[in-house]
Design a protein around this motif. Structure first.
Motif, mmCIF file in Angstrom:
data_model
loop_
_atom_site.group_PDB
_atom_site.id
_atom_site.type_symbol
_atom_site.label_atom_id
_atom_site.label_comp_id
_atom_site.label_asym_id
_atom_site.label_seq_id
_atom_site.Cartn_x
_atom_site.Cartn_y
_atom_site.Cartn_z
ATOM 1 N N CYS A 28 71.105 53.530 28.948
ATOM 2 C CA CYS A 28 69.783 54.139 28.830
ATOM 3 C C CYS A 28 68.698 54.090 27.792
ATOM 4 O O CYS A 28 67.624 53.836 27.728
ATOM 5 C CB CYS A 28 69.959 55.551 29.277
ATOM 6 N N ARG A 29 69.067 54.672 26.358
ATOM 7 C CA ARG A 29 67.812 54.433 25.797
ATOM 8 C C ARG A 29 68.068 53.036 25.135
ATOM 9 O O ARG A 29 65.948 52.794 24.959
ATOM 10 C CB ARG A 29 68.698 55.088 24.371
ATOM 11 N N ALA B 160 60.892 72.607 28.660
ATOM 12 C CA ALA B 160 61.023 71.489 27.125
ATOM 13 C C ALA B 160 60.688 70.169 27.442
ATOM 14 O O ALA B 160 59.667 69.447 26.741
ATOM 15 C CB ALA B 160 61.437 72.048 25.899
ATOM 16 N N LEU B 161 61.896 69.857 27.099
ATOM 17 C CA LEU B 161 61.753 68.015 28.135
ATOM 18 C C LEU B 161 60.304 67.796 28.802
ATOM 19 O O LEU B 161 59.758 66.430 28.647
ATOM 20 C CB LEU B 161 63.058 68.045 29.068
ATOM 21 N N ASP C 239 56.912 57.517 32.128
ATOM 22 C CA ASP C 239 56.752 56.993 33.233
ATOM 23 C C ASP C 239 57.900 57.911 34.034
ATOM 24 O O ASP C 239 58.319 59.221 33.440
ATOM 25 C CB ASP C 239 57.609 55.957 33.129
ATOM 26 N N ARG C 240 58.171 57.195 34.995
ATOM 27 C CA ARG C 240 59.134 58.192 35.883
ATOM 28 C C ARG C 240 59.837 57.776 35.207
ATOM 29 O O ARG C 240 61.474 58.731 35.824
ATOM 30 C CB ARG C 240 59.209 57.208 37.250
ATOM 31 N N LEU C 241 60.746 57.318 34.546
ATOM 32 C CA LEU C 241 62.433 57.412 33.994
ATOM 33 C C LEU C 241 62.563 58.466 33.421
ATOM 34 O O LEU C 241 63.369 58.534 33.281
ATOM 35 C CB LEU C 241 62.151 55.207 33.548
ATOM 36 N N TYR D 89 65.110 61.220 33.792
ATOM 37 C CA TYR D 89 65.516 61.364 32.574
ATOM 38 C C TYR D 89 65.958 63.225 32.499
ATOM 39 O O TYR D 89 67.227 63.808 32.277
ATOM 40 C CB TYR D 89 65.990 60.461 31.324
ATOM 41 N N CYS D 90 64.917 63.704 32.721
ATOM 42 C CA CYS D 90 64.950 65.048 32.264
ATOM 43 C C CYS D 90 65.447 65.587 33.326
ATOM 44 O O CYS D 90 66.156 66.535 33.533
ATOM 45 C CB CYS D 90 63.041 65.768 32.677
#
Length: 349
Positions: free
Chosen positions: A333-334, A272-273, A281-283, A287-288
């Motif tokens: 991170c957010r 789902a994520l 993007d890659r970031l 995170y996923c």
């Protein structure tokens, strides 16, 4: 490049609809659970009833891990976690601290409900987080959510009056049995409702998250994401319940079933994520992947191996550092991701 501005009235309407949707979903889960549990209590002759209790596994001697109220308590924690994730990703950046705290709260709640912490350690974590969340809610002027949190604490406390451990602790502190005290009447009334009152507490916490957080509708792929999330919640709740069985030859097959259900739940949550953030993007994708690793550790690995009673003595040190380091990571991170996203939009303008 011009950015389309969403009017405040439209945003508030969407937000209201999302909050209403979450509250309706939680109310539906509560209604179905209490109807089924109450039916077994009053004598329904249904296949899911065993020893006057609703259970998802009547074929396993009506063990407490499989009571419907116990399983739905896990569901409530996972729903709360999903609400907090929604607010963390799409909500107002000014409330990122509150969303991160709710994520930690429901993560610790899930760990606690899976019996991966000692009974005397759980309240310390939860009370610290609840007080911290309350402060953030006061700053956000979300007093309805605070009232729901207070109710979420108060109802399970009333139910604990019927717990044997509570009786022992009461006698140790006050020097007389609870049955001879002035609250004996309360004990007789609320003590028999320990399980439903505990579940009501978790459901109220999830409702408080829906009311207090800035939740917004998912813009794309909403049906696909919510379908995978619903499957993940059901699979994790059922799988973790079976993983709470004793690790012996008698229950080996059922523990394997629980293991595969839990893995499937983490897989659906991860899918789902990844599908939702695939265009990021890659970031975002990193995170996923990080989420999948953490989810596997908490929802698959820990319930599978963390069954030896003496290992619980280190639970305070096992969890305290990851939990509060997790809060810092979520907030940091957010903000970094939001800053990078803003810079990218400005560069394209």
């Amino acid at each position: 490049m011009q950015c389309t501005r969403i009017s405040p009235s439209r945003t508030n309407a969407n937000q209201s609809m999302t909050k209403t949707g979450w509250i309706i979903a939680i109310a539906a889960v509560a209604a179905v659970t209490f109807i089924l549990a109450g039916g077994c209590r009053i004598g329904w002759e249904a296949g899911f009833c065993a020893s006057e209790r609703a259970t998802i596994a009547p074929f396993i001697d009506a063990r407490g891990e499989f009571m419907l109220t116990e399983v739905v308590s896990l569901v409530a924690c996972l729903i709360g976690l999903l609400i907090a994730y929604n607010a963390y990703v799409d909500g107002d950046p000014r409330r990122v601290r509150l969303a991160a705290l709710f994520i930690l709260f429901f993560t610790i709640s899930l760990i606690s409900e899976n019996n991966l912490m000692r009974d005397d350690i759980r309240p310390q974590f939860l009370l610290v987080l609840l007080n911290w969340i309350t402060v953030e809610l006061v700053l956000a002027r979300s007093f309805a959510a605070i009232a729901l949190l207070v109710m979420g604490v108060g109802l399970p406390v009333l139910g604990q009056l019927g717990d044997h451990t509570t009786h022992i602790q009461f006698e140790n502190v006050f020097g007389l049995p609870i049955s001879d005290s002035i609250i004996a009447g309360w004990t007789n009334v609320f003590g028999v409702l320990e399980e439903p009152l505990e579940l009501a507490g978790w459901l109220l916490f999830a409702t408080a998250a829906a009311v207090g957080l800035d939740t917004r509708p998912i813009s794309t792929g909403r049906s696909r994401f919510m379908a995978l999330a619903a499957i993940a919640i059901a699979a994790l709740a059922i799988g973790n319940s079976f993983l709470r069985l004793q690790d012996n030859d008698t229950f080996e097959a059922w523990r394997k079933f629980g293991l595969f259900c839990s893995i499937a739940g983490v897989g659906c949550a991860g899918a789902a994520l990844l599908l939702r953030h695939a265009r990021g993007d890659r970031l975002a994708r990193a995170y996923c992947i990080l989420f999948i690793v953490v989810a596997y550790w908490i929802a698959v690995y820990a319930p599978s191996v963390y069954r030896h009673e003496h290992s619980k003595t280190i639970s305070s040190w096992l969890w305290i550092f990851p939990v509060f380091a997790g809060y810092y990571t979520l907030v940091s991170c957010r903000r970094q991701y939001r800053r990078a996203d803003t810079d990218a939009v400005q560069a394209q303008s």
